[in-house]
Design a protein around this motif. Structure first.
Motif, PDB file in Angstrom:
ATOM      1  N   LEU A   1      -2.292  12.304   4.922  1.00  0.00           N
ATOM      2  CA  LEU A   1      -2.671  11.040   5.562  1.00  0.00           C
ATOM      3  C   LEU A   1      -1.779  10.814   6.781  1.00  0.00           C
ATOM      4  N   VAL A   2      -2.254   9.992   7.712  1.00  0.00           N
ATOM      5  CA  VAL A   2      -1.402   9.530   8.812  1.00  0.00           C
ATOM      6  C   VAL A   2      -1.096   8.065   8.508  1.00  0.00           C
ATOM      7  N   ILE A   3       0.193   7.737   8.373  1.00  0.00           N
ATOM      8  CA  ILE A   3       0.549   6.397   7.885  1.00  0.00           C
ATOM      9  C   ILE A   3       1.411   5.674   8.917  1.00  0.00           C
ATOM     10  N   ALA A   4       0.933   4.511   9.353  1.00  0.00           N
ATOM     11  CA  ALA A   4       1.649   3.722  10.362  1.00  0.00           C
ATOM     12  C   ALA A   4       1.975   2.343   9.782  1.00  0.00           C
TER      13      ALA A   4
ATOM     14  N   ASN B   1       9.954   4.965  -1.497  1.00  0.00           N
ATOM     15  CA  ASN B   1       8.516   5.269  -1.401  1.00  0.00           C
ATOM     16  C   ASN B   1       8.208   6.030  -0.117  1.00  0.00           C
ATOM     17  N   TRP B   2       8.824   5.591   0.977  1.00  0.00           N
ATOM     18  CA  TRP B   2       8.591   6.218   2.292  1.00  0.00           C
ATOM     19  C   TRP B   2       9.097   7.667   2.268  1.00  0.00           C
ATOM     20  N   ALA B   3      10.266   7.874   1.657  1.00  0.00           N
ATOM     21  CA  ALA B   3      10.822   9.233   1.567  1.00  0.00           C
ATOM     22  C   ALA B   3       9.868  10.131   0.775  1.00  0.00           C
ATOM     23  N   LYS B   4       9.295   9.578  -0.299  1.00  0.00           N
ATOM     24  CA  LYS B   4       8.353  10.354  -1.123  1.00  0.00           C
ATOM     25  C   LYS B   4       7.140  10.785  -0.307  1.00  0.00           C
ATOM     26  N   LEU B   5       6.609   9.857   0.482  1.00  0.00           N
ATOM     27  CA  LEU B   5       5.408  10.172   1.276  1.00  0.00           C
ATOM     28  C   LEU B   5       5.732  11.240   2.324  1.00  0.00           C
TER      29      LEU B   5
ATOM     30  N   THR C   1       0.841  -1.209   0.000  1.00  0.00           N
ATOM     31  CA  THR C   1       0.000   0.000   0.000  1.00  0.00           C
ATOM     32  C   THR C   1       0.872   1.253   0.000  1.00  0.00           C
ATOM     33  N   ILE C   2       1.991   1.217   0.717  1.00  0.00           N
ATOM     34  CA  ILE C   2       2.910   2.369   0.719  1.00  0.00           C
ATOM     35  C   ILE C   2       3.401   2.634  -0.712  1.00  0.00           C
ATOM     36  N   ALA C   3       3.703   1.553  -1.446  1.00  0.00           N
ATOM     37  CA  ALA C   3       4.159   1.703  -2.841  1.00  0.00           C
ATOM     38  C   ALA C   3       3.049   2.299  -3.700  1.00  0.00           C
ATOM     39  N   LYS C   4       1.822   1.845  -3.466  1.00  0.00           N
ATOM     40  CA  LYS C   4       0.696   2.388  -4.244  1.00  0.00           C
ATOM     41  C   LYS C   4       0.506   3.870  -3.943  1.00  0.00           C
ATOM     42  N   LEU C   5       0.595   4.231  -2.660  1.00  0.00           N
ATOM     43  CA  LEU C   5       0.424   5.641  -2.282  1.00  0.00           C
ATOM     44  C   LEU C   5       1.491   6.500  -2.947  1.00  0.00           C
ATOM     45  N   ALA C   6       2.732   5.978  -2.943  1.00  0.00           N
ATOM     46  CA  ALA C   6       3.839   6.757  -3.509  1.00  0.00           C
ATOM     47  C   ALA C   6       3.648   6.972  -5.003  1.00  0.00           C
TER      48      ALA C   6
ATOM     49  N   LEU D   1      -9.060   1.051  -0.968  1.00  0.00           N
ATOM     50  CA  LEU D   1      -8.267   1.915  -0.085  1.00  0.00           C
ATOM     51  C   LEU D   1      -7.364   2.855  -0.884  1.00  0.00           C
ATOM     52  N   SER D   2      -6.648   2.311  -1.872  1.00  0.00           N
ATOM     53  CA  SER D   2      -5.709   3.171  -2.606  1.00  0.00           C
ATOM     54  C   SER D   2      -6.467   4.241  -3.394  1.00  0.00           C
ATOM     55  N   CYS D   3      -7.651   3.870  -3.899  1.00  0.00           N
ATOM     56  CA  CYS D   3      -8.457   4.839  -4.633  1.00  0.00           C
ATOM     57  C   CYS D   3      -8.941   5.945  -3.696  1.00  0.00           C
ATOM     58  N   GLN D   4      -9.423   5.551  -2.519  1.00  0.00           N
ATOM     59  CA  GLN D   4      -9.931   6.547  -1.556  1.00  0.00           C
ATOM     60  C   GLN D   4      -8.819   7.482  -1.065  1.00  0.00           C
ATOM     61  N   THR D   5      -7.626   6.920  -0.863  1.00  0.00           N
ATOM     62  CA  THR D   5      -6.536   7.779  -0.380  1.00  0.00           C
ATOM     63  C   THR D   5      -6.149   8.796  -1.453  1.00  0.00           C
ATOM     64  N   LEU D   6      -6.193   8.347  -2.719  1.00  0.00           N
ATOM     65  CA  LEU D   6      -5.835   9.256  -3.820  1.00  0.00           C
ATOM     66  C   LEU D   6      -6.832  10.417  -3.906  1.00  0.00           C
TER      67      LEU D   6
END
Ligand code: C5P
Length: 402
Positions: free
Chosen positions: A124-127, A143-147, A100-105, A113-118
């Protein structure tokens, strides 16, 4: 939940919880309960792999609504893929997997979920939670650095033993960390730009190398003040006497033991802060000449000479600038009004919060407090017994209203 974290000022707020497929997915149910306890309304989305670990029914049974799962489930609203959008104040993903982190990035949107976050317009708060090798993989690092760069609230996972038996970084962050970041994301930042100093807890004054003179303060009131100010956007430094309590990493924490150490630590930062709030139960006296060796029994009566400690608040009050706001606390066992009035003037305070430590549900170690509040303009209020988090919130409201 520790009493100094139990805020309930979130009625009317909606938090959406995204859950991904990890063995820690069951912890999202506990997080849901914690957030519901604040008065917020919770809704949720589970990814297809999350639904292999926990079911939408579990979230529904606990009161989350709506709860989304499959993208093309006919139960879901036609435009569910765009929910919660502007309708939610906060969107928390816990646990967030490497996938999911990769999808968000990348902005992929191939599940609910990925559609709703977009489609969600705020940070977002990401744990995250994943195996350390997945966490350390070059792609996840990028990916994490991008977020992070995009301004999302990225909570670093914790180190420790993983479900698979490996050790390393990748454990879901402690739930209190996620809970507080979620609350902060939906809190009005009305203390943003203010630097706040808070002293809290007792002090310990040594008699000899193993014994000390102290009091039963647990630091609950001060911790509630510190966390409330941080949730509201302040830059908080907490100078803590010996207390057994955890504070979020966004708060600068200085641990001290004696009153003189607390005085030094407070003096170091005092000139830089806009607001200083002294809730610590400082020992007014300390044993003079503490022995480096342990006192031995069997030598008749023990005589200990005491000498005065610095009054931290009073001393710093004399250095107060026009722009600084000074708050003191007064623990009294009688004549609350008169004593508070006298201290407000003597210590050059803008606000004083007094409590009768002998009253029921008040003072040391309680999660509640019944206080009388007085300001330098002459306004006075007697509050009923309230949660210390509520007292803290109201103290900041009072300060902001002056
Ligand atoms: O005079 P009294 O001890 O009742 O004043 C209480 C207030 O003064 C509290 O805000 C407490 O944190 C602060 N104080 C202090 N240093 C001391 C004693 C009290 O900062 N030595």
């Amino acid at each position: 939940m520790q009493p100094y974290l139990a805020f309930n000022h979130y009625l009317g707020k909606r938090v959406h919880l995204g859950v991904c497929g990890s063995i820690s997915a069951f912890k999202a149910l506990e997080l849901l309960r914690m957030l519901q306890g604040t008065g917020a309304h919770l809704s949720a989305t589970l990814t297809p792999s999350a639904m292999r670990f926990v079911t939408p029914l579990s979230f529904e049974a606990l009161g989350a609504a709506p709860v989304y799962g499959e993208m093309f489930d006919t139960r879901d609203a036609l435009y569910g893929h765009l929910d919660p959008g502007q309708d939610a104040d906060g969107f928390v993903i816990a646990p967030a997997t490497a996938n999911t982190i990769a999808k968000l990035a990348c902005g992929l949107a191939d599940d609910m979920l990925s559609c709703q976050t977009l489609a969600f317009p705020h940070p977002l708060v990401i744990a995250p939670a994943m195996n350390p090798r997945l966490w350390n993989a070059a792609a996840t690092r990028e990916n994490w650095a991008k977020l992070n760069e995009r301004g999302h609230v990225c909570i670093e996972p914790e180190c420790g033993a993983m479900a698979c038996g490996e050790e390393g970084r990748g454990r879901l962050p402690q739930l209190e960390r996620i809970y507080l970041q979620a609350l902060r994301a939906v809190t009005r930042q009305d203390m943003a730009g203010r630097k706040v100093l808070i002293t809290l807890g007792p002090t310990r004054e040594p008699f000899d190398c193993v014994r000390f003179w102290s009091n039963p303060s647990t630091g609950t009131m001060g911790a509630a003040l510190a966390v409330a100010a941080w949730l509201r956007g302040a830059d908080v430094t907490a100078i803590c006497g010996p207390v057994d309590l955890w504070l979020p990493e966004g708060i600068t924490r200085v641990d001290v033991s004696t009153a003189r150490e607390m005085f030094e630590a407070a003096s170091d930062v005092f000139s830089e802060v806009d607001v200083a709030c002294f809730s610590a139960a400082v020992a007014d006296y300390r044993p003079a000449n503490p022995s480096a060796e342990k006192f031995k029994k069997g030598q008749g009566e023990l005589q200990v000479q005491f000498e005065a400690n610095p009054d931290i608040l009073k001393t710093l009050g004399t250095r107060k600038s026009q722009q600084q706001f000074l708050i003191g606390f007064a623990a009294e066992s009688g004549q609350l009004d008169a004593n508070c009035r006298a201290k407000l003037t003597a210590k050059k305070l803008d606000l004083i919060v007094g409590n009768d430590v002998t009253a029921q549900g008040c003072g040391f170690g309680h999660s509640t407090n019944g206080v009388t509040v007085l300001d330098a303009k002459g306004r006075m209020e007697i509050w009923p017994v309230l949660a210390k988090t509520e007292v803290a919130w109201r103290v900041w409201d009072w300060m902001l209203g002056l």
